[in-house]
Design a protein around this motif. Structure first.
Motif, PDB file in Angstrom:
ATOM      1  N   GLY A  27       0.794  -1.223   0.000  1.00  0.00           N
ATOM      2  CA  GLY A  27       0.000   0.000   0.000  1.00  0.00           C
ATOM      3  C   GLY A  27       0.821   1.264   0.000  1.00  0.00           C
ATOM      4  O   GLY A  27       0.281   2.367   0.003  1.00  0.00           O
ATOM      5  N   ASP A  28       2.157   1.124   0.022  1.00  0.00           N
ATOM      6  CA  ASP A  28       3.057   2.279  -0.077  1.00  0.00           C
ATOM      7  C   ASP A  28       3.344   2.555  -1.551  1.00  0.00           C
ATOM      8  O   ASP A  28       3.135   1.703  -2.412  1.00  0.00           O
ATOM      9  N   ILE A  29       3.866   3.729  -1.827  1.00  0.00           N
ATOM     10  CA  ILE A  29       4.230   4.085  -3.200  1.00  0.00           C
ATOM     11  C   ILE A  29       5.539   3.393  -3.580  1.00  0.00           C
ATOM     12  O   ILE A  29       6.482   3.352  -2.791  1.00  0.00           O
ATOM     13  N   PHE A  30       5.588   2.828  -4.791  1.00  0.00           N
ATOM     14  CA  PHE A  30       6.795   2.171  -5.295  1.00  0.00           C
ATOM     15  C   PHE A  30       7.988   3.119  -5.252  1.00  0.00           C
ATOM     16  O   PHE A  30       7.898   4.271  -5.689  1.00  0.00           O
ATOM     17  N   GLY A  31       9.131   2.620  -4.785  1.00  0.00           N
ATOM     18  CA  GLY A  31      10.362   3.400  -4.799  1.00  0.00           C
ATOM     19  C   GLY A  31      10.761   3.775  -6.214  1.00  0.00           C
ATOM     20  O   GLY A  31      11.271   4.862  -6.464  1.00  0.00           O
ATOM     21  N   GLY A  32      10.504   2.885  -7.172  1.00  0.00           N
ATOM     22  CA  GLY A  32      10.828   3.167  -8.570  1.00  0.00           C
ATOM     23  C   GLY A  32      10.022   4.323  -9.123  1.00  0.00           C
ATOM     24  O   GLY A  32      10.508   5.096  -9.956  1.00  0.00           O
ATOM     25  N   TRP A  33       8.774   4.457  -8.679  1.00  0.00           N
ATOM     26  CA  TRP A  33       7.948   5.595  -9.116  1.00  0.00           C
ATOM     27  C   TRP A  33       8.524   6.895  -8.577  1.00  0.00           C
ATOM     28  O   TRP A  33       8.620   7.880  -9.302  1.00  0.00           O
ATOM     29  N   ILE A  34       8.940   6.877  -7.308  1.00  0.00           N
ATOM     30  CA  ILE A  34       9.558   8.071  -6.702  1.00  0.00           C
ATOM     31  C   ILE A  34      10.831   8.424  -7.472  1.00  0.00           C
ATOM     32  O   ILE A  34      11.067   9.580  -7.804  1.00  0.00           O
ATOM     33  N   MET A  35      11.633   7.414  -7.775  1.00  0.00           N
ATOM     34  CA  MET A  35      12.883   7.650  -8.509  1.00  0.00           C
ATOM     35  C   MET A  35      12.599   8.244  -9.888  1.00  0.00           C
ATOM     36  O   MET A  35      13.323   9.136 -10.344  1.00  0.00           O
ATOM     37  N   SER A  36      11.552   7.781 -10.563  1.00  0.00           N
ATOM     38  CA  SER A  36      11.234   8.328 -11.883  1.00  0.00           C
ATOM     39  C   SER A  36      10.794   9.791 -11.784  1.00  0.00           C
ATOM     40  O   SER A  36      11.129  10.604 -12.653  1.00  0.00           O
ATOM     41  N   GLN A  37      10.077  10.147 -10.720  1.00  0.00           N
ATOM     42  CA  GLN A  37       9.688  11.547 -10.528  1.00  0.00           C
ATOM     43  C   GLN A  37      10.926  12.411 -10.302  1.00  0.00           C
ATOM     44  O   GLN A  37      11.023  13.535 -10.804  1.00  0.00           O
ATOM     45  N   MET A  38      11.886  11.878  -9.565  1.00  0.00           N
ATOM     46  CA  MET A  38      13.143  12.606  -9.342  1.00  0.00           C
ATOM     47  C   MET A  38      13.888  12.811 -10.655  1.00  0.00           C
ATOM     48  O   MET A  38      14.438  13.887 -10.907  1.00  0.00           O
ATOM     49  N   ASP A  39      13.895  11.780 -11.506  1.00  0.00           N
ATOM     50  CA  ASP A  39      14.589  11.880 -12.794  1.00  0.00           C
ATOM     51  C   ASP A  39      13.914  12.898 -13.705  1.00  0.00           C
ATOM     52  O   ASP A  39      14.581  13.665 -14.402  1.00  0.00           O
ATOM     53  N   ILE A  40      12.591  12.941 -13.690  1.00  0.00           N
ATOM     54  CA  ILE A  40      11.873  13.952 -14.467  1.00  0.00           C
ATOM     55  C   ILE A  40      12.230  15.343 -13.972  1.00  0.00           C
ATOM     56  O   ILE A  40      12.568  16.241 -14.750  1.00  0.00           O
ATOM     57  N   ALA A  41      12.166  15.536 -12.654  1.00  0.00           N
ATOM     58  CA  ALA A  41      12.485  16.844 -12.056  1.00  0.00           C
ATOM     59  C   ALA A  41      13.926  17.246 -12.355  1.00  0.00           C
ATOM     60  O   ALA A  41      14.201  18.379 -12.759  1.00  0.00           O
ATOM     61  N   GLY A  42      14.854  16.308 -12.166  1.00  0.00           N
ATOM     62  CA  GLY A  42      16.260  16.592 -12.439  1.00  0.00           C
ATOM     63  C   GLY A  42      16.504  16.893 -13.905  1.00  0.00           C
ATOM     64  O   GLY A  42      17.304  17.770 -14.253  1.00  0.00           O
ATOM     65  N   GLY A  43      15.803  16.187 -14.791  1.00  0.00           N
ATOM     66  CA  GLY A  43      15.935  16.445 -16.226  1.00  0.00           C
ATOM     67  C   GLY A  43      15.495  17.845 -16.597  1.00  0.00           C
ATOM     68  O   GLY A  43      16.105  18.496 -17.454  1.00  0.00           O
ATOM     69  N   ILE A  44      14.440  18.324 -15.944  1.00  0.00           N
ATOM     70  CA  ILE A  44      13.980  19.701 -16.196  1.00  0.00           C
ATOM     71  C   ILE A  44      15.069  20.697 -15.830  1.00  0.00           C
ATOM     72  O   ILE A  44      15.407  21.590 -16.617  1.00  0.00           O
ATOM     73  N   LEU A  45      15.644  20.541 -14.629  1.00  0.00           N
ATOM     74  CA  LEU A  45      16.701  21.463 -14.193  1.00  0.00           C
ATOM     75  C   LEU A  45      17.949  21.320 -15.068  1.00  0.00           C
ATOM     76  O   LEU A  45      18.543  22.320 -15.471  1.00  0.00           O
TER      77      LEU A  45
END
Length: 134
Positions: A27-45
């Motif tokens: 019932g927790d959020i996948f760590g891989g999903w969190i990592m993909s959000q970080m990669d999207i954010a980092g890619g923007i910067l």
């Protein structure tokens, strides 16, 4: 546990909502999903800094501090750690605001993970290119 008086490092790059489709069997959020959000954010910067396309080449020091719950507001913050001729390293953090953050006794805004992402600037052919200097 993270000190709730601590503040995020860097600029807010991305904010999204953790949805039911992003959960694991606990019932927790996948760590891989969190990592993909970080990669999207980092890619923007990284694209802003390099004035063009980038690719992710490494993720270092990934630390998961606490789980993210469905319905939490996920906020990705980032700042440049170092810049070379063709690559740059960004320190990225994920903080969450619980869905019921205004209720008495709710969890505070807290850091749930951090890592250093390395990006390489590329040209239209996918070949490494120099990062322009100001």
């Amino acid at each position: 546990m993270t000190d709730s008086t601590q503040e995020p490092s860097g600029d807010l790059l991305l904010r999204t909502l953790a949805m039911p489709a992003d959960t694991n069997t606990n019932g927790d959020i996948f760590g891989g999903w969190i990592m993909s959000q970080m990669d999207i954010a980092g890619g923007i910067l990284a694209q802003q800094i390099t004035a063009g396309a980038v690719v992710t080449v490494a993720v270092d020091s990934m630390k998961f501090i606490s789980p993210v719950q469905m319905g939490d507001v996920v906020c990705c913050y980032g700042e440049m750690k170092r810049q070379g001729n063709t690559s740059l390293a960004l320190h990225l953090e994920v903080w969450v605001r619980p869905r019921m953050s205004r209720e008495k006794g709710s969890r505070p805004h807290s850091k749930v993970t951090e890592a250093v992402f390395t990006y390489v600037a590329i040209d239209e052919n996918g070949v490494k290119r120099r990062i322009p200097r100001d």
